[in-house]
Design a protein around this motif. Structure first.
Motif, PDB file in Angstrom:
ATOM      1  N   LEU A  71       0.836  -1.202   0.000  1.00  0.00           N
ATOM      2  CA  LEU A  71       0.000   0.000   0.000  1.00  0.00           C
ATOM      3  C   LEU A  71       0.869   1.250   0.000  1.00  0.00           C
ATOM      4  N   THR A  72       1.997   1.179   0.739  1.00  0.00           N
ATOM      5  CA  THR A  72       2.904   2.332   0.768  1.00  0.00           C
ATOM      6  C   THR A  72       3.437   2.613  -0.635  1.00  0.00           C
ATOM      7  N   PHE A  73       3.811   1.537  -1.319  1.00  0.00           N
ATOM      8  CA  PHE A  73       4.313   1.704  -2.688  1.00  0.00           C
ATOM      9  C   PHE A  73       3.231   2.338  -3.571  1.00  0.00           C
ATOM     10  N   ILE A  74       2.035   1.758  -3.510  1.00  0.00           N
ATOM     11  CA  ILE A  74       0.945   2.279  -4.341  1.00  0.00           C
ATOM     12  C   ILE A  74       0.643   3.733  -3.988  1.00  0.00           C
ATOM     13  N   GLY A  75       0.613   3.994  -2.667  1.00  0.00           N
ATOM     14  CA  GLY A  75       0.312   5.347  -2.203  1.00  0.00           C
ATOM     15  C   GLY A  75       1.373   6.337  -2.649  1.00  0.00           C
ATOM     16  N   SER A  76       2.655   5.942  -2.556  1.00  0.00           N
ATOM     17  CA  SER A  76       3.729   6.849  -2.960  1.00  0.00           C
ATOM     18  C   SER A  76       3.635   7.158  -4.454  1.00  0.00           C
ATOM     19  N   MET A  77       3.372   6.116  -5.220  1.00  0.00           N
ATOM     20  CA  MET A  77       3.265   6.327  -6.664  1.00  0.00           C
ATOM     21  C   MET A  77       2.096   7.257  -6.980  1.00  0.00           C
ATOM     22  N   ALA A  78       0.971   7.038  -6.271  1.00  0.00           N
ATOM     23  CA  ALA A  78      -0.196   7.886  -6.517  1.00  0.00           C
ATOM     24  C   ALA A  78       0.113   9.326  -6.149  1.00  0.00           C
ATOM     25  N   ALA A  79       0.872   9.529  -5.058  1.00  0.00           N
ATOM     26  CA  ALA A  79       1.213  10.890  -4.646  1.00  0.00           C
ATOM     27  C   ALA A  79       2.117  11.549  -5.692  1.00  0.00           C
ATOM     28  N   LEU A  80       3.095  10.790  -6.192  1.00  0.00           N
ATOM     29  CA  LEU A  80       3.971  11.349  -7.236  1.00  0.00           C
ATOM     30  C   LEU A  80       3.152  11.681  -8.485  1.00  0.00           C
ATOM     31  N   TYR A  81       2.206  10.824  -8.794  1.00  0.00           N
ATOM     32  CA  TYR A  81       1.361  11.054  -9.971  1.00  0.00           C
ATOM     33  C   TYR A  81       0.536  12.326  -9.780  1.00  0.00           C
ATOM     34  N   GLY A  82      -0.030  12.463  -8.584  1.00  0.00           N
ATOM     35  CA  GLY A  82      -0.812  13.672  -8.292  1.00  0.00           C
ATOM     36  C   GLY A  82       0.065  14.911  -8.408  1.00  0.00           C
TER      37      GLY A  82
END
Lengths: 260, 374
Positions: free
Chosen positions: B271-282
């Motif tokens: 989830l941390t990985f997914i969340g970090s990627m989503a934050a970078l995408y945002g």
């Protein structure tokens, strides 16, 4: 209008209750006379509790009429409904005591909601109720989680009786109690019935309570009343379920004991 | 309409006569209570009762009558004229309240305050012992599973993984995306003033990978999954399901706690990985639409700005966060006592404690990583 002088406490007419495709109560008609102790028996899962909950308005009915002291929930005005809810007490199978309130607070809860009384009077009446159901005033400060099964039932009965109702509904009052405690509870219901002049509608599986406490018994089978009347009428009924219930081994031994 | 008289005090030549009438019932209890309280106290004189005209009578009326009798010192005298149909009830009530309700122990407020401090200290000490014991029990159960992997409850583990992992992906993606976007917007807005708008990529990259990703995800998981663990185990405890397990010779830590904590430990890094990627995408989206930075440039600047160690720092922390959240949630759940109130209290405590521990852990990790130069 709420009519407390009527001779019929509960009047059910053509009642149908169901869930999904399943019809649990099937065109049922039943009258409960004011002032009697009425026992309802039926197979586990046969709709006794559903019938009770339908009478109390906790599950919706599909069809039919439910009148309690002349009040029909469908057409009654809010004032009459309030008045009615004040005039009945319910003892749930598991007690349903509010677990975060002490025994006294549980009994005082309906008083606090409906009556305008001083804290002192509430506490004194609550103590009186507690003693009437056979508990000591010291038990009043306990929390429900610390009570035994028999005590929980007694406290729940005291709470059901808190507002001096005209009718009490008891859902398996003696289930989970040992025979001595169950016998005492039956005697308690009888005494309170006599002193408080209440109508009692009880669901029970306990043949002994049916014999010793109830004035009239109805057997619920297949969503209908299969037999109704005294204990004698139950023994004479030819309905297959009623026969196996009352004339099975346990029923027969009870009859023998009653006769001897 | 004038309310009917319930009670009348008639002062006669030969003493006081108390005349009751009407409905002595719950509905009139409030009024009757006041009337009884206002009764003239005439203990020494002769008091006579006339209750013949009482029409209705219940426990409330019976008790207030009984109280009136007792206050008149006529405890042993019965109220004359009370209709026979009410007699049984009155006699029953007459027997009650004999011992008097014992008044609760009055506490000195100063001593009470000291007592509270003492009790919470004691509670904290008990808590410390409880947590150490829980970690020990968890480690023992884990050791047994490692020695005998067939005892692992695989179905339960997969089910929990689905619940805390897969099903929390949408909300975590949404929140971290928004957080990334907000950080990027603020960064661009403030950096622009001294012409350093492009450095927003460094800001987002380092902040998200090292700190924000793992922190936000841990806090969300503590609120979402930790609370449900506590509530589940708590209600199982309330309904004696835990005791049932124990009497069947199964260790609740192994059956209930281990799969839950293990699922969190596996799920949180993902989830941390997914969340970090989503934050970078945002952040990239905001940089593109708000800052006018082409996504290609964002990507190439990002690869220069962050090193693999930034990513590692975030990822290394996440299983430890999961362990803390899981153990706190389960221990608090097993602390639930009989009442509904205690279930609510423990669930709150669980979330507050796990978020607090997550942040403290994050601080400790920051000190550790800077000490080893990561």
């Amino acid at each position: 209008m709420l009519d407390l002088n009527t001779s019929l406490a509960i009047r059910l007419n053509d009642l149908v209750v169901g869930f999904g495709d399943k019809i649990v109560i099937d065109h049922l008609a039943l009258d409960v006379v004011a002032g009697e102790i009425f026992g309802l028996v039926g197979a586990s899962g046969g709709g006794k509790s559903v019938l009770l909950r339908a009478i109390l308005g906790l599950v919706p009915k599909r069809q039919g009429r439910i009148e309690i002291f002349g009040v029909d929930r469908d057409s009654a005005n809010p004032h009459d409904l309030q008045e009615l809810e004040r005039r009945w007490g319910v003892l749930y199978q598991q007690g349903a005591l509010f677990s975060s309130l002490s025994v006294f607070q549980n009994i005082e809860f309906p008083m606090r909601e409906y009556l305008d009384l001083s804290p002192r009077t509430m506490r004194e009446v609550a103590t009186a109720k507690l003693e009437m159901v056979g508990l000591a005033p010291e038990d009043g400060d306990k929390l429900p989680a610390t009570l035994s099964g028999g005590m929980t039932k007694r406290v729940a009965l005291a709470r059901a009786l808190a507002l001096d109702p005209q009718i009490v509904f008891l859902d398996e009052p003696t289930s989970g109690l040992d025979p001595i405690a169950a016998g005492e509870f039956d005697a308690l219901i009888r005494t309170l019935h006599q002193t408080l002049k209440i109508t009692v509608f009880m669901i029970t599986h306990d043949l002994e309570s049916l014999r010793t406490v109830c004035d009239r018994i109805a057997a619920l089978a297949d969503g209908k009343i299969a037999a109704i009347g005294s204990m004698g009428a139950m023994f004479e009924s030819e309905h297959p379920w009623v026969r196996s219930y009352f004339r099975g081994d346990r029923g027969r031994s009870l009859l023998r004991r009653a006769a001897s | 309409m004038k309310p009917e008289a319930l009670i009348e005090f008639k002062q006669g030549a030969d003493g006081l006569e108390i005349v009751g009438s009407g409905a002595w019932t719950a509905a009139n209890a409030g009024r009757l209570d006041a009337l009884v309280e206002a009764a003239p106290r005439r203990e020494e004189r002769h008091v006579k009762f006339d209750m013949a005209r009482v029409r209705e009578f219940d426990t409330y009326g019976a008790w207030l009558l009984e109280r009136l009798l007792r206050s008149c010192g006529k405890d042993l005298v019965s109220p004359q004229g009370l209709p026979d149909r009410f007699r049984a009830l009155f006699d029953k009530v007459h027997e009650t309240n004999r011992r008097g309700v014992s008044p609760g122990i009055r506490r000195n407020w100063l001593l009470g305050g000291v007592e509270k401090i003492g009790r919470s200290t004691e509670g904290a000490a008990e808590d410390a012992v409880r947590y150490v014991a829980a970690i020990g029990a968890f480690a023992t159960a884990l050791g047994e599973i490692l020695l005998n992997p067939r005892r692992l409850r695989f179905t339960s583990l997969v089910y929990q993984l689905d619940r805390v992992g897969l099903r929390s992906v949408p909300i975590i993606v949404l929140i971290t995306l928004l957080i990334g976007a907000i950080i990027a917007q603020q960064g661009i807005f403030h950096f622009r003033r001294f012409g350093a708008g492009d450095y927003v990529v460094d800001l987002i990259g380092i902040l998200v990978l090292r700190e924000i990703g793992v922190l936000i995800v841990s806090i969300m998981v503590a609120g979402r999954s930790g609370s449900s663990y506590t509530a589940e185990l708590g209600s199982m405890k309330m309904r004696e399901e835990i005791d049932a397990l124990r009497t069947m010779g199964r260790n609740p830590i192994e059956v209930l706690v281990l799969p839950r904590v293990a699922a969190l430990v596996l799920a949180l890094p993902l989830l941390t990985f997914i969340g970090s990627m989503a934050a970078l995408y945002g952040g990239a989206l905001v940089a593109w639409f708000y800052g006018g930075m082409d996504p290609g440039i964002f990507a190439s600047r990002l690869s220069e700005a962050v090193s693999i160690s930034d990513f590692e720092v975030g990822m290394i922390k996440s299983p430890f966060m999961a362990l803390v959240i899981g153990i706190v949630a389960c221990v608090e759940g097993l602390k639930v006592k009989g009442s509904a109130e205690s279930l609510g209290a423990q669930t709150t405590t669980s979330v507050v404690k796990s978020i607090f521990s997550v942040i403290v852990m994050d601080g400790l990790f920051a000190m550790f990583f800077s000490a080893i130069g990561m």
